[in-house]
Design a protein around this motif. Sequence first.
Motif, PDB file in Angstrom:
ATOM      1  N   THR A 274      79.543  19.439  29.588  1.00 53.80           N
ATOM      2  CA  THR A 274      78.135  19.014  29.640  1.00 53.80           C
ATOM      3  C   THR A 274      78.046  17.483  29.651  1.00 53.80           C
ATOM      4  O   THR A 274      77.333  16.895  30.471  1.00 53.80           O
ATOM      5  CB  THR A 274      77.364  19.583  28.420  1.00 53.80           C
ATOM      6  OG1 THR A 274      77.529  20.989  28.400  1.00 53.80           O
ATOM      7  CG2 THR A 274      75.877  19.243  28.489  1.00 53.80           C
ATOM      8  N   ARG A 275      78.791  16.868  28.751  1.00 57.36           N
ATOM      9  CA  ARG A 275      78.746  15.392  28.656  1.00 57.36           C
ATOM     10  C   ARG A 275      79.234  14.730  29.944  1.00 57.36           C
ATOM     11  O   ARG A 275      78.639  13.776  30.440  1.00 57.36           O
ATOM     12  CB  ARG A 275      79.643  14.922  27.504  1.00 57.36           C
ATOM     13  CG  ARG A 275      79.093  15.206  26.150  1.00 57.36           C
ATOM     14  CD  ARG A 275      80.145  14.794  25.097  1.00 57.36           C
ATOM     15  NE  ARG A 275      80.060  15.677  23.966  1.00 57.36           N
ATOM     16  CZ  ARG A 275      81.084  16.230  23.340  1.00 57.36           C
ATOM     17  NH1 ARG A 275      82.330  15.981  23.734  1.00 57.36           N
ATOM     18  NH2 ARG A 275      80.899  17.022  22.321  1.00 57.36           N
ATOM     19  N   MET A 276      80.330  15.247  30.477  1.00 55.33           N
ATOM     20  CA  MET A 276      80.895  14.639  31.693  1.00 55.33           C
ATOM     21  C   MET A 276      79.939  14.820  32.877  1.00 55.33           C
ATOM     22  O   MET A 276      79.733  13.905  33.679  1.00 55.33           O
ATOM     23  CB  MET A 276      82.264  15.258  32.020  1.00 55.33           C
ATOM     24  CG  MET A 276      83.325  15.022  30.967  1.00 55.33           C
ATOM     25  SD  MET A 276      83.577  13.290  30.545  1.00 55.33           S
ATOM     26  CE  MET A 276      84.497  12.758  31.963  1.00 55.33           C
ATOM     27  N   ALA A 277      79.357  16.006  32.984  1.00 52.55           N
ATOM     28  CA  ALA A 277      78.442  16.285  34.099  1.00 52.55           C
ATOM     29  C   ALA A 277      77.213  15.386  34.006  1.00 52.55           C
ATOM     30  O   ALA A 277      76.769  14.814  35.012  1.00 52.55           O
ATOM     31  CB  ALA A 277      78.040  17.765  34.080  1.00 52.55           C
ATOM     32  N   ASP A 342      78.317  30.223  27.379  1.00 58.93           N
ATOM     33  CA  ASP A 342      79.511  30.250  28.224  1.00 58.93           C
ATOM     34  C   ASP A 342      79.343  29.278  29.403  1.00 58.93           C
ATOM     35  O   ASP A 342      78.335  28.585  29.490  1.00 58.93           O
ATOM     36  CB  ASP A 342      79.748  31.695  28.695  1.00 58.93           C
ATOM     37  CG  ASP A 342      81.156  31.910  29.216  1.00 58.93           C
ATOM     38  OD1 ASP A 342      81.975  30.971  29.168  1.00 58.93           O
ATOM     39  OD2 ASP A 342      81.428  33.023  29.705  1.00 58.93           O
ATOM     40  N   ARG A 343      80.337  29.285  30.301  1.00 61.09           N
ATOM     41  CA  ARG A 343      80.362  28.320  31.408  1.00 61.09           C
ATOM     42  C   ARG A 343      79.064  28.260  32.204  1.00 61.09           C
ATOM     43  O   ARG A 343      78.570  27.193  32.528  1.00 61.09           O
ATOM     44  CB  ARG A 343      81.489  28.680  32.376  1.00 61.09           C
ATOM     45  CG  ARG A 343      82.831  28.354  31.810  1.00 61.09           C
ATOM     46  CD  ARG A 343      83.901  28.896  32.679  1.00 61.09           C
ATOM     47  NE  ARG A 343      84.088  30.313  32.415  1.00 61.09           N
ATOM     48  CZ  ARG A 343      85.203  30.968  32.679  1.00 61.09           C
ATOM     49  NH1 ARG A 343      86.209  30.348  33.229  1.00 61.09           N
ATOM     50  NH2 ARG A 343      85.317  32.236  32.407  1.00 61.09           N
ATOM     51  N   PHE A 344      78.517  29.453  32.514  1.00 61.44           N
ATOM     52  CA  PHE A 344      77.351  29.435  33.405  1.00 61.44           C
ATOM     53  C   PHE A 344      76.076  28.982  32.703  1.00 61.44           C
ATOM     54  O   PHE A 344      75.107  28.626  33.364  1.00 61.44           O
ATOM     55  CB  PHE A 344      77.203  30.770  34.135  1.00 61.44           C
ATOM     56  CG  PHE A 344      78.287  30.901  35.174  1.00 61.44           C
ATOM     57  CD1 PHE A 344      78.213  30.162  36.351  1.00 61.44           C
ATOM     58  CD2 PHE A 344      79.420  31.648  34.934  1.00 61.44           C
ATOM     59  CE1 PHE A 344      79.237  30.205  37.294  1.00 61.44           C
ATOM     60  CE2 PHE A 344      80.446  31.703  35.864  1.00 61.44           C
ATOM     61  CZ  PHE A 344      80.361  30.978  37.049  1.00 61.44           C
ATOM     62  N   ASP A 345      76.110  28.937  31.380  1.00 62.30           N
ATOM     63  CA  ASP A 345      74.980  28.329  30.666  1.00 62.30           C
ATOM     64  C   ASP A 345      74.988  26.826  30.925  1.00 62.30           C
ATOM     65  O   ASP A 345      73.941  26.212  31.151  1.00 62.30           O
ATOM     66  CB  ASP A 345      75.073  28.626  29.166  1.00 62.30           C
ATOM     67  CG  ASP A 345      74.912  30.110  28.880  1.00 62.30           C
ATOM     68  OD1 ASP A 345      73.856  30.649  29.231  1.00 62.30           O
ATOM     69  OD2 ASP A 345      75.847  30.727  28.344  1.00 62.30           O
ATOM     70  N   ILE A 347      76.412  25.299  33.506  1.00 56.42           N
ATOM     71  CA  ILE A 347      76.132  25.055  34.926  1.00 56.42           C
ATOM     72  C   ILE A 347      74.629  25.222  35.210  1.00 56.42           C
ATOM     73  O   ILE A 347      74.022  24.426  35.941  1.00 56.42           O
ATOM     74  CB  ILE A 347      77.019  25.978  35.805  1.00 56.42           C
ATOM     75  CG1 ILE A 347      78.465  25.467  35.704  1.00 56.42           C
ATOM     76  CG2 ILE A 347      76.546  26.014  37.253  1.00 56.42           C
ATOM     77  CD1 ILE A 347      79.523  26.410  36.230  1.00 56.42           C
ATOM     78  N   THR A 348      74.026  26.218  34.600  1.00 56.65           N
ATOM     79  CA  THR A 348      72.574  26.418  34.740  1.00 56.65           C
ATOM     80  C   THR A 348      71.823  25.190  34.232  1.00 56.65           C
ATOM     81  O   THR A 348      70.898  24.690  34.889  1.00 56.65           O
ATOM     82  CB  THR A 348      72.135  27.671  33.940  1.00 56.65           C
ATOM     83  OG1 THR A 348      72.806  28.799  34.475  1.00 56.65           O
ATOM     84  CG2 THR A 348      70.634  27.891  34.007  1.00 56.65           C
ATOM     85  N   ALA A 373      80.965  19.828  36.331  1.00 57.53           N
ATOM     86  CA  ALA A 373      81.049  20.912  35.333  1.00 57.53           C
ATOM     87  C   ALA A 373      81.943  22.043  35.853  1.00 57.53           C
ATOM     88  O   ALA A 373      82.802  22.552  35.122  1.00 57.53           O
ATOM     89  CB  ALA A 373      79.652  21.436  35.007  1.00 57.53           C
ATOM     90  N   GLU A 374      81.772  22.399  37.117  1.00 53.26           N
ATOM     91  CA  GLU A 374      82.580  23.494  37.688  1.00 53.26           C
ATOM     92  C   GLU A 374      84.070  23.160  37.620  1.00 53.26           C
ATOM     93  O   GLU A 374      84.890  23.997  37.240  1.00 53.26           O
ATOM     94  CB  GLU A 374      82.173  23.755  39.143  1.00 53.26           C
ATOM     95  CG  GLU A 374      80.870  24.520  39.267  1.00 53.26           C
ATOM     96  CD  GLU A 374      80.440  24.714  40.720  1.00 53.26           C
ATOM     97  OE1 GLU A 374      79.665  25.623  40.976  1.00 53.26           O
ATOM     98  OE2 GLU A 374      80.880  23.927  41.583  1.00 53.26           O
ATOM     99  N   GLU A 375      84.409  21.932  37.999  1.00 58.17           N
ATOM    100  CA  GLU A 375      85.818  21.514  37.956  1.00 58.17           C
ATOM    101  C   GLU A 375      86.387  21.679  36.549  1.00 58.17           C
ATOM    102  O   GLU A 375      87.488  22.167  36.361  1.00 58.17           O
ATOM    103  CB  GLU A 375      85.953  20.032  38.371  1.00 58.17           C
ATOM    104  CG  GLU A 375      85.884  19.770  39.857  1.00 58.17           C
ATOM    105  CD  GLU A 375      87.093  20.286  40.625  1.00 58.17           C
ATOM    106  OE1 GLU A 375      88.111  20.640  40.000  1.00 58.17           O
ATOM    107  OE2 GLU A 375      86.985  20.368  41.881  1.00 58.17           O
ATOM    108  N   LEU A 376      85.615  21.223  35.572  1.00 59.79           N
ATOM    109  CA  LEU A 376      86.094  21.237  34.188  1.00 59.79           C
ATOM    110  C   LEU A 376      86.125  22.647  33.595  1.00 59.79           C
ATOM    111  O   LEU A 376      86.801  22.889  32.602  1.00 59.79           O
ATOM    112  CB  LEU A 376      85.228  20.334  33.312  1.00 59.79           C
ATOM    113  CG  LEU A 376      85.388  18.835  33.595  1.00 59.79           C
ATOM    114  CD1 LEU A 376      84.287  18.024  32.910  1.00 59.79           C
ATOM    115  CD2 LEU A 376      86.757  18.354  33.123  1.00 59.79           C
TER     116      LEU A 376
END
Length: 379
Positions: A274-277, A342-345, A347-348, A373-376
């Motif tokens: 989240t922070r990086m994105a 989870d991941r898609f939270d 990404i959403t 975010a996807e990469e990470l």
Amino acid sequence: MLKRYLLAPGPTPVPSQVLLSMAKPIIHHRSEDFLPVLDSVKKGLQWLYQTKNDVLILCSTGTGGMVGAVNNFFNKGDLVVVINGGKFGERWTEICRAYGLKVKEITVEWGHTVSPEIVARVLEKTQGVKGVFAQASETSTGVYHDIKSLAAIVRGHDDALLVVDAISALVAHDLKTDKWGIDIMIGGSQKGVMMPPGLAFVSVSEKAWVRAQSSRLPKFYFNFIKERDNLSRNQTNFTSPVTLIRGLNESLNMLKSEGLQQVFKRHKRLAHATRMAIQSIGLDLYARESPSNAVTAILSPKGIDGQTIYKNLRQKYGITAAGGQGKARGIIFRIAHLGYSDRFDVITAIAGVEMVLKELGYPIKLGTGVAVAEELLLG
Ligand SMILES: Cc1ncc(COP(=O)(O)O)c(C=O)c1O
């Protein structure tokens, strides 16, 4: 149709198996149907808290646990140190003062973490401190305070208890209650343990139980010595919130099957992504030096009110994140990655922020943060 996504730092989403466990018919709280459930929850909370001590279960929100932590272990006129770096630090001061304690505040600039050296110095210079109160994760600013270092400092002062509000940190951070020597630690159900609001948890060390014997502050509903005696028989002092405790049993079992270290790892990973994105789209973090793994607080770009971002996320895209509180209102907005997350939270959330910002005229290439975010979060 507007599908809803709950990405706030409490209440957080509740998994369907937990919801279903709470749909069962009501059982009696003093019956053989219920006692094994409470026994299992009691052990589950000790596992989560990493403690052999009692973890009391209260029918209240987290603030009830904070109140009980004050009126069960302290006396009128006791001098205590409160680390105040946000809305919930302020709450410690308010509760302590409501019960007539004398508060010496260590104020921390919002968005920053407390310096353990300053705490050590204050404790050395101040005679007769009976307690040190802190947040682990200060939800209003997205900051994590270094509880391990604070515990090491407070351990050196025999008369002082360390009281930690871990309401949003529990599950998101590895808090080693016994190993570090945290005397009293409060949790709440609507955060990391993936439950609806309504339960508070309070761990109590042996040192704190000794102190409880001499506390003369008025207490009735939150009487921790009575709660401890009831807990030893797998009961609570008053009618147990049987539905919530059943749900908690289910959610603790889910966390157990994931594994404690894996739970912490997941939160760390989601928070990092989240922070990086967020930074990849040119936004700054509010809590830079010691960010919480429960919630990310983000400075809204110049000229855009943080509340507008929060409101647009919710009204146009169905994403309930959080705005800023107190003096951070309008300046920040917050995204949680806590509990059933989870991941898609992530990404959403990032996709929603990008879309809202673009509509508000912020220069952005859609998908930039999502790609980061996807990469990470691959694999
Ligand atoms: C760090 C912290 N402390 C205390 C509270 C208050 O908890 P409750 O609203 O459950 O009483 C919260 C809730 O947001 C919190 O995040």
